[in-house]
Scaffold this motif. Structure first.
Motif, short mmCIF file in Angstrom:
data_model
loop_
_atom_site.label_atom_id
_atom_site.label_comp_id
_atom_site.label_asym_id
_atom_site.label_seq_id
_atom_site.Cartn_x
_atom_site.Cartn_y
_atom_site.Cartn_z
N TYR A 61 1.29 2.56 8.43
CA TYR A 61 1.70 2.90 7.07
C TYR A 61 1.43 1.72 6.13
O TYR A 61 0.94 1.89 5.02
CB TYR A 61 3.19 3.26 7.04
N PHE A 62 1.81 0.54 6.60
CA PHE A 62 1.65 -0.66 5.77
C PHE A 62 0.17 -0.94 5.48
O PHE A 62 -0.21 -1.20 4.34
CB PHE A 62 2.28 -1.86 6.48
N LEU A 63 -0.65 -0.86 6.51
CA LEU A 63 -2.07 -1.20 6.35
C LEU A 63 -2.87 -0.12 5.63
O LEU A 63 -3.85 -0.42 4.94
CB LEU A 63 -2.69 -1.47 7.72
N ALA A 65 -1.55 2.38 3.48
CA ALA A 65 -0.98 2.98 2.28
C ALA A 65 -1.87 2.78 1.06
O ALA A 65 -2.13 3.71 0.29
CB ALA A 65 0.41 2.42 2.02
N LEU A 66 -2.35 1.57 0.86
CA LEU A 66 -3.18 1.30 -0.32
C LEU A 66 -4.55 1.98 -0.24
O LEU A 66 -4.98 2.62 -1.21
CB LEU A 66 -3.35 -0.21 -0.51
N THR A 119 0.06 8.64 6.85
CA THR A 119 0.12 7.87 5.61
C THR A 119 -0.58 8.63 4.50
O THR A 119 -0.08 8.72 3.37
CB THR A 119 -0.54 6.49 5.80
N VAL A 123 1.57 9.73 1.25
CA VAL A 123 1.17 9.23 -0.07
C VAL A 123 0.82 10.41 -0.97
O VAL A 123 1.03 10.37 -2.19
CB VAL A 123 -0.03 8.26 0.05
N VAL A 246 10.49 -1.33 -3.26
CA VAL A 246 9.68 -1.46 -2.05
C VAL A 246 10.50 -2.12 -0.95
O VAL A 246 10.50 -1.68 0.21
CB VAL A 246 8.40 -2.27 -2.33
N SER A 368 1.93 4.21 -3.48
CA SER A 368 1.29 3.51 -2.37
C SER A 368 2.09 2.26 -1.98
O SER A 368 2.28 1.98 -0.80
CB SER A 368 -0.13 3.10 -2.75
N LEU A 369 2.56 1.52 -2.97
CA LEU A 369 3.36 0.33 -2.69
C LEU A 369 4.66 0.70 -1.99
O LEU A 369 5.10 0.01 -1.06
CB LEU A 369 3.65 -0.43 -3.98
N MET A 372 4.12 1.41 1.52
CA MET A 372 3.97 0.17 2.26
C MET A 372 5.31 -0.38 2.73
O MET A 372 5.41 -1.07 3.75
CB MET A 372 3.26 -0.88 1.40
N VAL A 375 6.91 -0.39 6.32
CA VAL A 375 6.60 -1.37 7.37
C VAL A 375 7.90 -1.94 7.94
O VAL A 375 7.89 -2.56 9.01
CB VAL A 375 5.70 -2.49 6.81
#
Length: 421
Positions: A61-63, A65-66, A119, A123, A246, A368-369, A372, A375
């Motif tokens: 999810y962290f990697l 999301a953006l 993800t 999103v 966040v 998106s943030l 993230m 995580v």
């Protein structure tokens, strides 16, 4: 009035489809809580090593999301959903070869790819649901959709325990008495138990991708000025309430994932007569069932009570219950942990809507943030695993308390908008 009714009908089917996706990915995600103790035995892992299931899952999810947000910004909501479902299907299918060779790293890779697909879905789904309807009822709509997702979360631990756990636990002393050949046969059998559930999930993801491809979905235009619809982080960073949000998502999800990830392990540490791992999994289902009940109630309460006040009550209640669980024993301790689900139920939809408030054209970027922030589910469980390996599982539950203290701060002060573009 006719125009409003027409829009409601136009939005109904897409909303139902997106909500069904929320059911599916929540069910898949919460099988992880059963997968952790299962793979711990099948692959002979420590608490820390077994918690890497959640690190692989939420790390994705962290990697992703953006990149997912950028992809959806360019290609649209439908493309994001279809891509997410196809990627998730690939990840689930990897469980077959992972079980064949009993490779923990391959299991983790499959989970990472599945979560990468989820993800894209998350999103896409969360802002899509928020936009499809009256903006004033966005929190209520998100809470209702989260409740549907919670149905999947509730049934997942029970179904997972039936498929991946034994009715009666096999004592560790018995396993230690196996010969080398017997042990390898036993461990291979444990690993092979994951094949059917995850191949079934892969098939479901493929079917849903076809459904999304075929149905009519309205194209949502968030601005009439193309030049204003920028994918810019610079401007989003000017909203402190979003950035603090966040961290609130990080704390909330890290605490929730940590609590349920080690609930079976915690139950086993209590040495309650007759409480097998399969029966202990029912407390995870109870937790998720209370999340469901809370979200159904939240869909109504959030229309009458300020979201920030609901978040404050929820976080304080969660703190009290986790502290009670740490200080007590037996079934009372387990029920205290399970009841946390009721108080955390509306945290995510409330944090999300408070965090994107006032962002306008930068909502997708902020989404998106915020994604993230999940995580936290990759970070808190391993930390709990480390604490458990060194000082015991009970001490590890201090970490969720710290997380909920921060959510309390966000509910009191952090959510307030200080800067505007």
């Amino acid at each position: 009035m006719d125009s409003i009714k027409h829009k409601a009908r136009q939005y109904l089917v897409p909303l139902l489809v997106v909500m069904s996706l929320m059911f599916l990915w929540n069910m898949s995600r919460n099988i992880n809580d059963i997968l952790i103790p299962h793979l711990k035995r099948a692959c002979q892992l420590t608490d820390f090593q077994s918690s890497l299931v959640q690190s692989a899952f939420f790390g994705a999810y962290f990697l992703m999301a953006l990149p997912a947000g950028l992809y959806i910004h360019r290609k649209g909501y439908r493309a994001g959903m279809i891509t997410g479902l196809l990627v998730a299907a690939l990840g689930a299918a990897l469980f077959f070869p992972a079980a064949e060779i009993r490779s923990y790293p391959l299991f983790l890779l499959g989970l990472f790819i599945m979560a990468a697909g989820f993800t894209f879905l998350e999103v896409t789904a969360t802002p899509y649901i928020a936009i499809l309807g009256d903006p004033k009822e966005a929190s209520s709509r998100l809470s209702l959709s989260a409740a549907i997702g919670s149905v999947g979360s509730t049934v997942a631990p029970y179904i997972g325990s039936l498929l991946l756990m034994h009715k009666e636990d096999i004592p560790e002393k018995v396993i230690q008495g196996y010969s080398s050949t017997q042990l390898q046969t036993f461990l291979s059998g444990e690993a092979n138990m994951v094949k059917l559930p995850y191949l079934t999930l892969a098939l479901l993801f493929l079917v849903m991708s076809i459904v999304v491809l075929l149905i009519k979905m309205p194209v949502i235009k968030e601005t009439s000025d193309p030049s204003a619809n920028k994918y810019s982080f610079k401007n989003v960073f000017k909203f402190p309430h979003t950035m603090l949000g966040v961290l609130a998502v990080f704390s909330y999800l890290g605490a929730e994932v940590g609590i349920v990830s080690f609930m079976i392990r915690y139950a086993q540490s209590l040495h309650i007569p007759g409480l097998s791992g399969q029966k202990a999994a029912l407390f995870i289902s109870l937790y998720m069932g209370l999340v469901l009940a809370g979200r159904l109630a939240g869909a109504l309460l959030l229309k009458k009570i300020k979201p920030s006040n609901v978040l404050l009550i929820s976080s304080v209640g969660a703190i009290v219950l986790v502290v009670l669980a740490i200080l007590t024993t037996g079934y009372f301790s387990l029920f205290s942990l399970a009841l946390v689900g009721l108080f955390t139920s509306v945290m995510y939809p409330v944090i999300f809507t408070l965090s994107i408030k006032g962002l306008g054209d930068y909502t997708k970027t902020a989404s998106s943030l915020l994604i993230m922030g999940v995580v936290g589910g990759a970070v808190i469980p391993p930390l709990m695993g480390l604490v458990s390996d060194q000082g015991g599982i009970r001490l590890a539950y201090v970490l969720p308390v710290i997380c909920y203290i921060y959510v309390t701060y966000y509910a009191i002060k952090g959510f307030k908008i200080k800067n505007k573009l």
